[in-house]
Write a protein that holds these residues in place. Structure first.
Motif, PDB file in Angstrom:
ATOM      1  N   ALA A 234      35.091  26.299 -46.350  1.00 25.69           N
ATOM      2  CA  ALA A 234      33.838  25.726 -45.857  1.00 25.69           C
ATOM      3  C   ALA A 234      34.073  24.375 -45.195  1.00 25.69           C
ATOM      4  CB  ALA A 234      32.835  25.593 -47.001  1.00 25.69           C
ATOM      5  N   ALA A 235      34.973  23.575 -45.756  1.00 22.45           N
ATOM      6  CA  ALA A 235      35.308  22.291 -45.133  1.00 22.45           C
ATOM      7  C   ALA A 235      35.968  22.518 -43.779  1.00 22.45           C
ATOM      8  CB  ALA A 235      36.235  21.488 -46.044  1.00 22.45           C
ATOM      9  N   MET A 236      36.821  23.542 -43.682  1.00 21.57           N
ATOM     10  CA  MET A 236      37.471  23.853 -42.420  1.00 21.57           C
ATOM     11  C   MET A 236      36.454  24.195 -41.344  1.00 21.57           C
ATOM     12  SD  MET A 236      40.703  26.163 -43.735  1.00 21.57           S
ATOM     13  CE  MET A 236      41.103  26.685 -42.066  1.00 21.57           C
ATOM     14  N   VAL A 237      35.426  24.949 -41.697  1.00 22.62           N
ATOM     15  CA  VAL A 237      34.409  25.344 -40.718  1.00 22.62           C
ATOM     16  C   VAL A 237      33.637  24.118 -40.225  1.00 22.62           C
ATOM     17  CG1 VAL A 237      32.253  26.625 -40.419  1.00 22.62           C
ATOM     18  CG2 VAL A 237      34.201  27.699 -41.557  1.00 22.62           C
ATOM     19  N   THR A 238      33.348  23.189 -41.132  1.00 20.96           N
ATOM     20  CA  THR A 238      32.656  21.961 -40.712  1.00 20.96           C
ATOM     21  C   THR A 238      33.540  21.130 -39.802  1.00 20.96           C
ATOM     22  OG1 THR A 238      31.361  21.920 -42.762  1.00 20.96           O
ATOM     23  CG2 THR A 238      31.495  19.864 -41.513  1.00 20.96           C
ATOM     24  N   VAL A 239      34.820  21.015 -40.143  1.00 20.49           N
ATOM     25  CA  VAL A 239      35.764  20.302 -39.282  1.00 20.49           C
ATOM     26  C   VAL A 239      35.798  20.951 -37.903  1.00 20.49           C
ATOM     27  CG1 VAL A 239      38.206  19.764 -38.910  1.00 20.49           C
ATOM     28  CG2 VAL A 239      37.188  19.448 -41.182  1.00 20.49           C
ATOM     29  N   ALA A 240      35.803  22.280 -37.879  1.00 13.00           N
ATOM     30  CA  ALA A 240      35.807  23.007 -36.607  1.00 13.00           C
ATOM     31  C   ALA A 240      34.576  22.697 -35.778  1.00 13.00           C
ATOM     32  CB  ALA A 240      35.887  24.507 -36.873  1.00 13.00           C
ATOM     33  N   SER A 241      33.417  22.601 -36.443  1.00 10.13           N
ATOM     34  CA  SER A 241      32.176  22.348 -35.708  1.00 10.13           C
ATOM     35  C   SER A 241      32.207  21.007 -34.990  1.00 10.13           C
ATOM     36  CB  SER A 241      30.973  22.413 -36.663  1.00 10.13           C
ATOM     37  OG  SER A 241      30.938  21.278 -37.523  1.00 10.13           O
ATOM     38  N   VAL A 242      32.960  20.059 -35.542  1.00 10.06           N
ATOM     39  CA  VAL A 242      33.080  18.741 -34.900  1.00 10.06           C
ATOM     40  C   VAL A 242      34.142  18.778 -33.801  1.00 10.06           C
ATOM     41  CG1 VAL A 242      33.666  16.315 -35.234  1.00 10.06           C
ATOM     42  CG2 VAL A 242      32.342  17.518 -36.972  1.00 10.06           C
ATOM     43  N   LEU A 243      35.345  19.223 -34.137  1.00 11.14           N
ATOM     44  CA  LEU A 243      36.453  19.146 -33.188  1.00 11.14           C
ATOM     45  C   LEU A 243      36.265  20.057 -31.980  1.00 11.14           C
ATOM     46  CD1 LEU A 243      39.565  18.889 -35.542  1.00 11.14           C
ATOM     47  CD2 LEU A 243      38.230  17.066 -34.480  1.00 11.14           C
ATOM     48  N   ALA A 244      35.537  21.158 -32.140  1.00  8.55           N
ATOM     49  CA  ALA A 244      35.303  22.053 -31.005  1.00  8.55           C
ATOM     50  C   ALA A 244      34.137  21.590 -30.139  1.00  8.55           C
ATOM     51  CB  ALA A 244      35.052  23.477 -31.491  1.00  8.55           C
ATOM     52  N   SER A 245      33.352  20.656 -30.631  1.00  7.70           N
ATOM     53  CA  SER A 245      32.222  20.139 -29.849  1.00  7.70           C
ATOM     54  C   SER A 245      32.700  19.105 -28.834  1.00  7.70           C
ATOM     55  CB  SER A 245      31.181  19.513 -30.782  1.00  7.70           C
ATOM     56  OG  SER A 245      30.605  20.489 -31.632  1.00  7.70           O
ATOM     57  N   THR A 246      31.932  18.949 -27.776  1.00  8.28           N
ATOM     58  CA  THR A 246      32.291  17.983 -26.729  1.00  8.28           C
ATOM     59  C   THR A 246      32.030  16.567 -27.226  1.00  8.28           C
ATOM     60  OG1 THR A 246      31.641  19.608 -25.057  1.00  8.28           O
ATOM     61  CG2 THR A 246      31.946  17.331 -24.320  1.00  8.28           C
ATOM     62  N   THR A 265      36.870  29.451 -27.908  1.00  6.01           N
ATOM     63  CA  THR A 265      38.060  30.064 -28.501  1.00  6.01           C
ATOM     64  C   THR A 265      38.645  29.167 -29.584  1.00  6.01           C
ATOM     65  OG1 THR A 265      39.433  29.176 -26.705  1.00  6.01           O
ATOM     66  CG2 THR A 265      38.632  31.424 -26.456  1.00  6.01           C
ATOM     67  N   PHE A 266      38.562  27.864 -29.409  1.00  3.06           N
ATOM     68  CA  PHE A 266      39.071  26.928 -30.411  1.00  3.06           C
ATOM     69  C   PHE A 266      38.245  27.028 -31.695  1.00  3.06           C
ATOM     70  CE2 PHE A 266      39.593  22.330 -31.842  1.00  3.06           C
ATOM     71  CZ  PHE A 266      40.894  22.492 -32.269  1.00  3.06           C
ATOM     72  N   TYR A 267      36.930  27.068 -31.547  1.00  2.00           N
ATOM     73  CA  TYR A 267      36.052  27.174 -32.719  1.00  2.00           C
ATOM     74  C   TYR A 267      36.303  28.496 -33.458  1.00  2.00           C
ATOM     75  CZ  TYR A 267      31.802  27.313 -35.558  1.00  2.00           C
ATOM     76  OH  TYR A 267      30.925  27.391 -36.607  1.00  2.00           O
ATOM     77  N   ASP A 268      36.386  29.594 -32.710  1.00  2.49           N
ATOM     78  CA  ASP A 268      36.611  30.888 -33.345  1.00  2.49           C
ATOM     79  C   ASP A 268      37.988  30.961 -34.001  1.00  2.49           C
ATOM     80  OD1 ASP A 268      34.110  31.629 -32.564  1.00  2.49           O
ATOM     81  OD2 ASP A 268      34.743  32.970 -30.949  1.00  2.49           O
ATOM     82  N   ALA A 269      38.966  30.269 -33.422  1.00  4.36           N
ATOM     83  CA  ALA A 269      40.297  30.230 -34.032  1.00  4.36           C
ATOM     84  C   ALA A 269      40.241  29.572 -35.407  1.00  4.36           C
ATOM     85  CB  ALA A 269      41.267  29.488 -33.118  1.00  4.36           C
TER      86      ALA A 269
END
Length: 359
Positions: A234-246, A265-269
Motif C-alpha cells: 500500500a505504501a508503494m502504491v502511494t509512492v507511485a501516485s506521487v512519482l508518476a504524477s507531473t 506505464t510508470f504508474y502501472d509498473a
C-alpha cells in the motif's frame, strides 16, 4: 551420424548469433508462451502477430518472496463489511498499533458521518438498485455474463461500510489518527502524509498551466524512496501516485539512454512491482475484476496479464515489464540509478498526469 552433428553445430551457431545480435538476451519462443510469432519482411514483427497473442490462463501473479503485506491489510482488502474489523480495532490493543491507527482512520474516512466534511459520502455501491441496474446492462447473450456478474460482486457488490454509517466523527479526529500512525512508523500512513504535503504545494492557478503543479524537495523524494523500500504494497502504491504524477520542478528519465518516462506505464509498473511484495494481484485485484465486470475483459486471471494483453500496446507492455523489474530491484537493493530524477520544469507542461488524491 556426421551429418547430424553438423546440423546440431549449425543450429548452435545460429542460436548464438541470434543472442549476440540481441545483446545476449535469450529470446527463444519458450520464454514467450502462447505467442505465434511471425516476422515481417522488414525484419520486425508482422502486425498480425499482435492479434495472435493470447493471455495465459495460468498462474495468477504470486509474490516472489514472503509477502510483506500484513494479515490486517489482507483482511481489509477482502470484499466484505469492515464492521467486525472496526469493532475489534476499537476494543483491543491492535487498534493502538501504528497500522491499527491507520486503518481506523481509513474506515472512519470512508464510512462514518464526518460532520464537518463539505463533500457528501459516496452512495453505497453494493445496493440492490445498483446491482439490478448492472445486471440489466449485461446481455443474456454475453458469453462472459456469469463471470461479469461475479466480478461485479468483487468490485462493487460489497458494502464495506455496512452498519458503520451511523458513526459520527470529524476531520480533525481522522487527521489525528493518521498523524499518530505516521509518527509511530506505519509506512502507509507516512507515505500518505508525505503525499498530502506534496499535493498541498499546489497553488491556485492564475491561468492555464500556471502555478498548478505540485513541487517536491530532495528530502521528500528520499523519504518516498525509503518508504518504498519497506516493501509495504500500500505504501508503494502511494509512492507511485506521487512519482508518476507531473511535478512542477522535477521529471524522470529511465535507462542507460535516459529516455523520458511515460507516466501511465510508470504508474502501472509500480502496481505490478507491488505484486512481488504481497499485493493482491489475482482475480480479486480491483483492476482485473473491474475490467471483467464493466469492460467484458474476462480472459485474464491476474494483473500482469491484464496490463500486457488489455491495458497497453505491445511496446508499452515491454516498458511496463522493464520498469517493474527495475523498481523491484531498487526496492531490494536501494539502487535507484536506473531512474534519473532530474531537476527542472516538466518537458511538456501541456501534458499533466495526476494519480491519487489530495489531502
Amino acid at each position: 551420424m556426421k551429418g547430424v552433428l553438423v546440423a546440431i553445430g549449425i543450429a548452435a551457431v545460429a542460436i548464438g548469433a541470434a543472442m549476440f545480435l540481441r545483446d545476449g538476451r535469450d529470446t527463444t519462443p519458450s520464454k514467450v508462451p502462447n505467442i505465434n510469432v511471425r516476422a515481417s519482411a522488414a525484419g520486425g514483427f508482422a502486425p498480425e502477430t499482435v492479434l495472435q497473442i493470447r493471455p495465459q490462463a495460468a498462474s495468477a501473479s504470486k509474490p516472489a518472496e514472503a509477502s510483506r503485506r500484513s494479515a490486517l491489510a489482507t483482511e481489509m482488502a477482502l470484499p466484505k463489511s469492515w464492521k467486525a474489523i472496526y469493532d475489534r480495532l476499537k476494543s483491543t490493543p491492535e487498534g493502538q498499533t501504528p497500522e491499527g491507527l491507520h486503518y481506523l482512520a481509513t474506515i472512519l474516512s470512508a464510512c462514518a458521518n464526518v460532520t464537518d466534511r463539505k463533500t457528501p459520502r459516496r452512495p453505497n455501491p453494493g445496493s440492490d438498485e445498483a446491482r439490478a441496474k448492472f445486471m440489466a446492462s449485461v446481455s443474456e447473450k454475453d458469453p462472459n455474463r456469469k463471470a461479469r456478474l461475479a466480478a461485479f460482486e468483487t468490485t462493487n457488490g460489497t458494502d464495506r461500510c455496512a452498519d458503520l454509517r451511523d458513526i459520527t466523527t470529524t476531520e480533525a479526529e481522522i487527521k489525528s489518527l493518521r498523524e499518530q500512525a505516521a509518527a509511530a512508523g506505519d509506512p502507509k500512513a507516512r507515505a500518505q502524509q508525505l503525499a498530502n504535503e506534496i499535493w498541498a504545494t499546489v497553488k491556485p492557478s492564475s491561468g492555464p498551466g500556471a502555478g498548478n503543479l505540485p513541487t517536491i524537495t530532495d528530502a521528500q523524494l528520499e523519504s518516498l524512496q525509503q518508504l518504498a523500500r519497506t516493501g509495504d504494497p500500500a505504501a508503494m502504491v502511494t509512492v507511485a501516485s506521487v512519482l508518476a504524477s507531473t511535478m512542477g520542478d522535477m521529471y524522470i528519465r529511465a535507462g542507460p539512454n535516459e529516455q523520458p518516462v511515460d507516466a501511465r506505464t510508470f504508474y502501472d509498473a509500480w502496481q505490478l512491482a507491488s505484486c512481488e511484495f504481497g499485493a493482491s494481484c489475482g482475480q480479486d485485484n480491483r483492476m482485473v475484476s473491474y475490467g471483467c465486470a464493466f469492460e467484458g475483459r474476462c480472459g485474464v486471471d491476474n494483473l500482469r496479464d491484464y496490463y500486457f494483453f488489455h491495458g497497453h500496446s505491445p511496446a508499452q507492455s515491454q516498458t511496463v515489464g522493464e520498469y517493474s523489474a527495475e523498481i523491484v530491484r531498487a526496492i531490494r537493493t536501494g539502487d535507484w540509478s536506473y531512474f534519473q530524477f532530474v531537476r527542472g520544469p516538466p518537458p511538456n507542461p501541456g501534458s499533466v498526469s495526476r494519480f491519487g488524491s489530495g489531502p
